[in-house]
Motif scaffolding. Structure first.
Motif: not given
Length: 401
Positions: A340-346
């Motif tokens: 989820l942090a990776g998606i926000v980081f996208l």
């Protein structure tokens, strides 16, 4: 709370090693602006050509981060970090040999972007977050973020010295050797992750849940603005200062000062996020950034104004990282934190793509960065407005969900 660990992989060791990985990975990444002028002059490329490759890097970094995070969540981060470090080092070596824009896009853009996705925030912060108690998590994430900032401060002068002494091609190969040191450190990140609370939730359920939450979207677009501003400033500030009549060393020092002051900023916002409202701190960061850029544009361009601007931006630079990742953990839990942090980081990296590329495009079209600075100010206002309505309360799930 049961924290997953083995006998020697203590939370402190994971924090130290994670911070060191971020120091190496982010430090080398931030040297890109130092290579803009020597590489474009050597190959006869436009600034947009160089900027586009770095924009691709940011985009690939963002697109790959959710997948790297999901793999790390399911299988542990050790393999992810190890493979990503090798891709990162290979990208730097091939970047030194690139003789065409396509080769440059594939090396500096695709390979380094993939390398960054597994050696930076989504994966490393996920491991640190899982091994830290809730009351200390925001501070731990801030300390790790300060490691990335220290890398920016420490590696930039090294990169400039290598360019001055050996030329830009040799400098890239030597920096690749530095990135290669991440590979053996990956062993400490192999945390043997097991599902924590909420372990019965599937990846699909976690994605659907996050997609229905307005706060998740607010964090995504706030991070978008952060990415636009940091990528534009990091890549184009040195050239902006040289265009204004200042020396290359002034530009290098300005970028290094951002890293130095961000050590204190990351630590402070990580500490403050554990004691107060994380979303209110995000509102403050974005609002003050806009004011700082406006004042910088209105003042005469001097060494003092450049370094003063760098110091202020440094305090605000990566303070968004522990706050945003902390909010994801606080709202959605730890089970799929890296994903989820990776998606926000996208969102951050979509902004980075535009900030890096659009800065070069605007300069080539107008001969000035003024429009890009103005866009950065407007986006600061939008990011502050996006952060304000974030609901910080943890999601309530049915029993057994």
């Amino acid at each position: 709370m049961n924290l997953p660990r083995t006998s020697w992989r203590t939370p402190l060791l994971i924090l130290v090693i994670g911070g060191l990985i971020l120091t190496l990975s982010m430090g080398v990444r931030h040297t890109a602006g130092l290579f803009l002028q020597p590489m474009t002059m050597a190959h006869g490329w436009s600034r947009e050509t160089f900027s586009f490759a770095i924009a691709i890097q940011n985009l690939v970094w963002g697109l790959a981060s959710p997948f790297a995070g999901a793999f790390a969540d399911r299988h542990g981060a050790g393999r992810t970090v190890f493979v990503a470090a090798l891709l990162y080092a290979l990208g730097l070596v091939l970047m030194a040999q690139a003789s065409s824009p396509l080769a440059f896009d594939l090396s500096a853009g695709v390979l380094i972007g993939l390398g960054l996705s597994g050696t930076t925030f989504a994966v490393i912060m996920g491991v640190i977050g899982r091994h830290t108690t809730p009351e200390r998590r925001s501070l731990a994430l801030g300390i790790a973020g300060a490691g990335g900032s220290f890398g920016q401060f420490a590696v930039l002068p090294i990169g400039q010295a290598l360019i001055n002494a050996w030329g830009w091609q040799s400098a890239l190969v030597l920096l690749a050797c530095g990135v290669g040191l991440i590979a053996p450190l990956a062993y400490a990140m192999a945390d043997g992750h097991k599902p924590a609370a909420g372990g019965g939730q599937s990846i699909g359920e976690a994605l659907r849940e996050a997609g229905t939450q307005k706060s998740f979207h607010y964090l995504f677009w706030g991070y978008f603005v952060c990415g636009f501003q940091t990528a534009f400033i990091m890549l184009h500030l040195p050239s902006f200062l040289v265009d204004g009549g200042l020396s290359a060393n002034v530009g290098m020092t300005a970028v290094a000062l951002i890293g130095l002051f961000n050590i204190f900023g990351s630590f402070f916002f990580g500490w403050a996020g554990g004691r107060g409202s994380k979303k209110n701190l995000l509102v403050a960061i974005y609002a003050i950034r806009g004011v700082a850029i406006l004042i910088f544009m209105l003042l005469p361009l001097t060494t003092a104004s450049a370094w003063g601007f760098a110091a202020v931006m440094g305090i605000l630079w990566l303070g968004t990282v522990p706050l945003t990742n902390g909010l994801v953990a606080q709202i959605f839990g730890l089970r799929y934190l890296s994903m989820l942090a990776g998606i926000v980081f996208l969102g951050h990296q979509l902004g980075s793509f535009l900030g890096a590329w659009l800065g070069g495009r605007i300069f080539d079209e107008t001969g000035s960065y003024s429009l890009a600075w103005t866009i950065s100010i407007v986006l600061s206002v939008l990011a502050a407005l996006c952060s304000w309505p974030v609901n910080e309360k943890p999601l309530l799930r049915p029993a057994g969900a």
